[in-house]
Design an enzyme around this catalytic site. Structure first.
Site, PDB file in Angstrom:
ATOM      1  N   HIS A 214       8.686  62.154  37.203  1.00 21.36           N
ATOM      2  CA  HIS A 214       8.763  63.354  38.042  1.00 21.36           C
ATOM      3  C   HIS A 214       8.854  64.605  37.181  1.00 21.36           C
ATOM      4  CE1 HIS A 214      10.894  59.937  39.922  1.00 21.36           C
ATOM      5  NE2 HIS A 214      10.116  60.226  40.930  1.00 21.36           N
TER       6      HIS A 214
ATOM      7  N   LYS B 272      12.794  51.370  42.324  1.00 19.36           N
ATOM      8  CA  LYS B 272      12.861  52.012  41.013  1.00 19.36           C
ATOM      9  C   LYS B 272      14.217  52.712  40.900  1.00 19.36           C
ATOM     10  CE  LYS B 272       9.135  54.644  41.378  1.00 19.36           C
ATOM     11  NZ  LYS B 272       9.022  54.470  42.848  1.00 19.36           N
TER      12      LYS B 272
ATOM     13  N   ASP C 139      16.557  56.655  45.814  1.00 16.00           N
ATOM     14  CA  ASP C 139      15.899  55.402  46.213  1.00 16.00           C
ATOM     15  C   ASP C 139      16.906  54.264  46.302  1.00 16.00           C
ATOM     16  OD1 ASP C 139      12.582  55.715  45.680  1.00 16.00           O
ATOM     17  OD2 ASP C 139      13.856  57.138  44.626  1.00 16.00           O
TER      18      ASP C 139
ATOM     19  N   GLY D 240       9.081  58.161  46.241  1.00 16.85           N
ATOM     20  CA  GLY D 240       8.405  59.421  46.463  1.00 16.85           C
ATOM     21  C   GLY D 240       6.906  59.273  46.320  1.00 16.85           C
ATOM     22  N   SER D 241       6.141  60.105  47.023  1.00 16.56           N
ATOM     23  CA  SER D 241       4.691  60.125  46.830  1.00 16.56           C
ATOM     24  C   SER D 241       4.368  60.890  45.547  1.00 16.56           C
ATOM     25  CB  SER D 241       4.011  60.768  48.040  1.00 16.56           C
ATOM     26  OG  SER D 241       4.217  59.965  49.188  1.00 16.56           O
ATOM     27  N   GLY D 242       3.091  60.873  45.164  1.00 13.01           N
ATOM     28  CA  GLY D 242       2.682  61.567  43.947  1.00 13.01           C
ATOM     29  C   GLY D 242       2.494  60.628  42.769  1.00 13.01           C
ATOM     30  N   HIS D 243       2.746  59.316  43.015  1.00  8.34           N
ATOM     31  CA  HIS D 243       2.601  58.315  41.944  1.00  8.34           C
ATOM     32  C   HIS D 243       1.435  57.379  42.222  1.00  8.34           C
ATOM     33  CE1 HIS D 243       6.477  59.711  40.638  1.00  8.34           C
ATOM     34  NE2 HIS D 243       7.091  59.279  41.715  1.00  8.34           N
TER      35      HIS D 243
END
Lengths: 334, 334
Positions: free
Chosen positions: B220, B105, B110, B54-57
């Site tokens: 998250h 991860k 994922d 996911g994006s945001g990391h």
């Protein structure tokens, strides 16, 4: 106030201790004087570069000490100028016989204290000190801690470019002239979405409503131009770039280094998104981007927001930008 | 919600466009597949490394694409797994004839999607794919999006170390075995002082009182172990390190890479202060620090807080850590 700290009065010394421990091969830190040194300083025959200012803007300046950038950085308390004694100690310690350049952001305390330190270093040890004062923030003319424009993002680019010139062995007069040219060739403006909290104050410096931002914010939370209703990134980028472009001294076709800087609490995802907006505006304006920098490099603790800096560059400056640098905050070519 | 964005649905593509524009010499970005590629991929004869999530990391994973680290990173929507099609496209694009390693991860989506992509790539193109799943978070056994432990900070260290091994031309079996060893040799735990806000949700994922923190937070915002009263950095560091040290498989005298990671909204000043606490605890515990990393590398949007990762290393891993890397997020030796 929730922060990863112990006693608010120990924040700077404890963070400097951590910085030294994280970079034992490259830095040494004098915890008494609160000065971060390049480990191999003084470098004989090289112009020494000293900067400094209040803490809370990390990685600036301590994170920019190392090969190809600063020789020393003096750390004040959070958002408070270091004192002349720190600056004099740093100036003497980094002098390798070729003189020293002070890189000073235009805040009254910093300017006054660096001036005093330069005089003391000359009187005490006959060190030839030259000074450049950055003043690139187009937001306001005078401000809470400043007569004239505030020094912000250009300082980072200047420390890199001028640091490379000093590393290349250029003499003091040439390094100082270059510093002046870089300082005069850049313009910046920032905005805040939230305030930040100085540890010893314990409460936010200012308050912003859930639907407004502050245009032209200073890096210590000094007031900007105005508070405005929150807007999409596209419009925010325009509001930052319009006054920057209007004031930027730049020849037709001359390229820029474009720098999107995070204020500390804004994630990289948003900074890259803002950079996308900046590239589109510059493209429309016919301004070529020679190089870029995106990230949180001159921060205001955990403030959310960003600033945009444009620096009109020539080939020499681009070459110096590309030259090797080895600091905690900027590293390439080594 | 105040963020530097336009339409919440466009955040990832617009940020990827900015990332590509900021690093035109090193990266290319497929905006349709939302995959960040090393510009010179596929590198013939080199094991290809593909990660994603996911994006945001950010900077993970797109900011870790480049020489000595990843060949490709697949970007999902914020906090959402990418889909198998993205992963398969990336796998095929980076295969230089030596096979591909997936670095995943441990989150259910994922893991499942990378598994499907590996099968598809094999069936479709006969590409030999091996997989490593990181699961270093000691905070909780099962979690909101995970069966077993969550994959967090070790992922960053693994991508660097294994990336160097692939760059050195080691064959797939060796690279995959090393990845497994690194994955098994690291432990992490994090804490949050604030929540973060997913752009499409528009409101904070959770709420924390002004005087509490969440110990064992997920990246998250998944629940950790417990909410506790806020405490000084010294005690917070102890609460993070005690369970990490207790579970870390490590021979007597074996050194570690110590990684203090910011969650996105915590300033570098506080991270260096936390690193100082970490060094003192490790010193008392007789754990030598071979190398360290301090900064915001695996983030949770603008969440305030930090995580600590320890990775027990051997000489080979240290050598690979020191090897040249040239990515937007980590860069040295080149």
């Amino acid at each position: 106030m929730k922060k990863l700290i112990n006693d608010p009065n120990d924040v700077v010394v404890e963070a400097l201790t951590g910085l030294a421990a994280a970079h034992p091969d490259h830095l040494r830190v004098d915890l008494t004087d609160k000065v971060v040194y390049r480990k191999d300083s003084p470098v004989q025959g090289k112009v020494g570069l000293v900067s400094g200012g209040g803490s809370g803007h990390e990685p600036m300046h301590g994170g920019f000490v190392g090969l190809g950038m600063l020789d020393a950085a003096c750390a004040g308390e959070v958002f408070t100028s270091p004192v002349p004694d720190q600056m004099m100690a740093a100036t003497k310690a980094v002098d390798g016989g070729a003189g020293v350049l002070h890189i000073v952001k235009n805040y009254t305390g910093d300017v006054m204290n660096f001036e005093m330190a330069a005089e003391l270093a000359d009187a005490d040890s006959g060190i030839d000190v030259r000074t450049v004062v950055t003043q690139d923030d187009v937001a306001v003319k005078d401000s809470l801690y400043t007569a004239g424009r505030r020094g912000v993002g250009v300082t980072v680019l200047l420390e890199k470019i001028v640091g490379a010139a000093a590393e290349a062995g250029r003499p003091l007069a040439e390094v100082a002239d270059l510093a002046t040219r870089v300082s005069e060739s850049g313009r910046s403006m920032g905005l805040a979405l939230t305030s930040c909290t100085v540890p010893t104050a314990g409460k936010p410096t200012f308050a912003l409503a859930d639907d407004e931002f502050e245009l032209g914010i200073g890096i210590h939370g000094e007031p900007g131009r105005e508070r405005k209703p929150m807007a999409p990134a596209r419009e925010l980028a325009e509001q930052l770039l319009e006054p920057v472009l209007a004031d930027l001294p730049r020849a037709d076709g001359q390229p820029v280094i474009a720098f999107v800087n995070g204020m500390g609490g804004t994630p990289l995802l948003e900074l890259y998104l803002m950079f996308n907006e900046v590239t589109q505006i510059l493209d429309k304006a016919g301004v070529p981007i020679a190089r870029s920098l995106v990230g949180s490099y001159i921060t205001s603790l955990e403030m959310a927001g960003c600033s945009v800096t444009l620096l009109a560059v020539d080939d020499d400056m681009i070459g110096l930008w590309d030259a090797p640098v080895n600091t905690p905050g900027l590293r390439w070519g080594v």
